[in-house]
Scaffold this motif. Structure first.
Motif: not given
Length: 279
Positions: A159-163, A205-210, A214-216, A220-221
């Motif tokens: 999560e950190v690198p993606v954020m 968290h899901s909304a941030v990563l969305a 990348n749905e995968q 996973i998160a």
């Protein structure tokens, strides 16, 4: 958001029914036939008080407070509601590590046949939350602090690198759109209910990563997030106090403020603290 805090997208809401006097049910379903009841009982019935107790010192349980959905649902969604309620019971510690639970006994509490309960337990088996005990039911997996720490490390690596990447590319107005979700985590934390906070935390968290598209990644998160909530050995939930939940939730709003302002240094510090402070 911490590894030990925070039930998937959002699980279907359930609520306790005081009038039920200990019997909590999903919406009424067509009654099982006598043959179905005999088949369910013969396949999964656990040893009870009249059966001489449980083997090898294992505890057998069917009496746990599982909540009742607020609205009627179609039969096709019963399995999903049962799964959501069982996940809530894991987070709250009502399903205790090392103890064995019978699908038919739990089904009676839900007011459904054993089939959707068994199917939901099989899903939890695939997720690693429970394990099959032949001819007895399902045992909640025992896990320790090391596993929690390992999950925290994996979540941070993902999560950190993606954020941080999103912080450099997503415009301020997109971040501002997540404000209601961040504020919802604060309200959930204030309730002191770990299961309620878990839902709100995972949704944020899901909304941030969305935003990464990348749905995968999101799936996973969410799975890692859910696993981090299972109770530790001894039945203690893997989470903090109400004050710790509130502090964790306020990190969401602080992070959004920094993202909207485009302050990457603050974003980096907040994201790092958020995961390194996880249990």
């Amino acid at each position: 958001m911490k590894q030990g805090t925070g039930s998937a997208g959002t699980e279907e809401a359930v609520a306790a029914d005081p009038a039920a006097q200990g019997r909590h049910r999903v919406p009424a379903q067509p009654a099982a036939s006598g043959a179905d009841r005999r088949r369910d009982t013969g396949r999964d019935r656990l040893a009870g008080p009249g059966d001489g107790g449980s083997a090898r010192g294992e505890h057998t349980h069917g009496e746990l407070a599982l909540a009742r959905p607020r609205h009627s649902v179609q039969r096709s969604s019963v399995r999903g509601q049962v799964l959501a309620a069982l996940r809530t019971a894991l987070v709250s510690g009502d399903l205790r590590p090392g103890e064995v639970y019978s699908a038919p006994v739990l089904a009676e509490r839900f007011g459904v046949s054993a089939t959707p309960v068994r199917e939901a337990m099989q899903q939890l088996t695939q997720e690693g939350a429970v394990e099959v005990v032949p001819n007895r039911g399902f045992r909640v997996v025992e896990r320790g602090a090391r596993e929690i720490a390992e999950l925290a490390e994996v979540r941070a690596l993902i999560e950190v690198p993606v954020m941080l990447r999103l912080a450099r590319t997503v415009p301020a107005e997109r971040w501002a759109g997540l404000r209601p979700l961040a504020e919802a985590t604060v309200r959930a934390a204030s309730s002191g209910c770990r299961a309620t906070y878990a839902d709100a935390d995972r949704a944020f968290h899901s909304a941030v990563l969305a935003l990464a598209g990348n749905e995968q990644l999101v799936g996973i998160a969410e799975e890692l997030h859910r696993r981090a909530l299972w109770p530790l050995v001894g039945g203690a939930p893997g989470g903090g106090s109400r004050a710790e939940l509130i502090a964790d939730a306020h990190e969401h709003t602080a992070l959004l403020d920094a993202l909207i302002a485009g302050d990457l240094d603050v974003v980096r510090a907040l994201v790092g603290e958020h995961f390194t402070g996880a249990e």
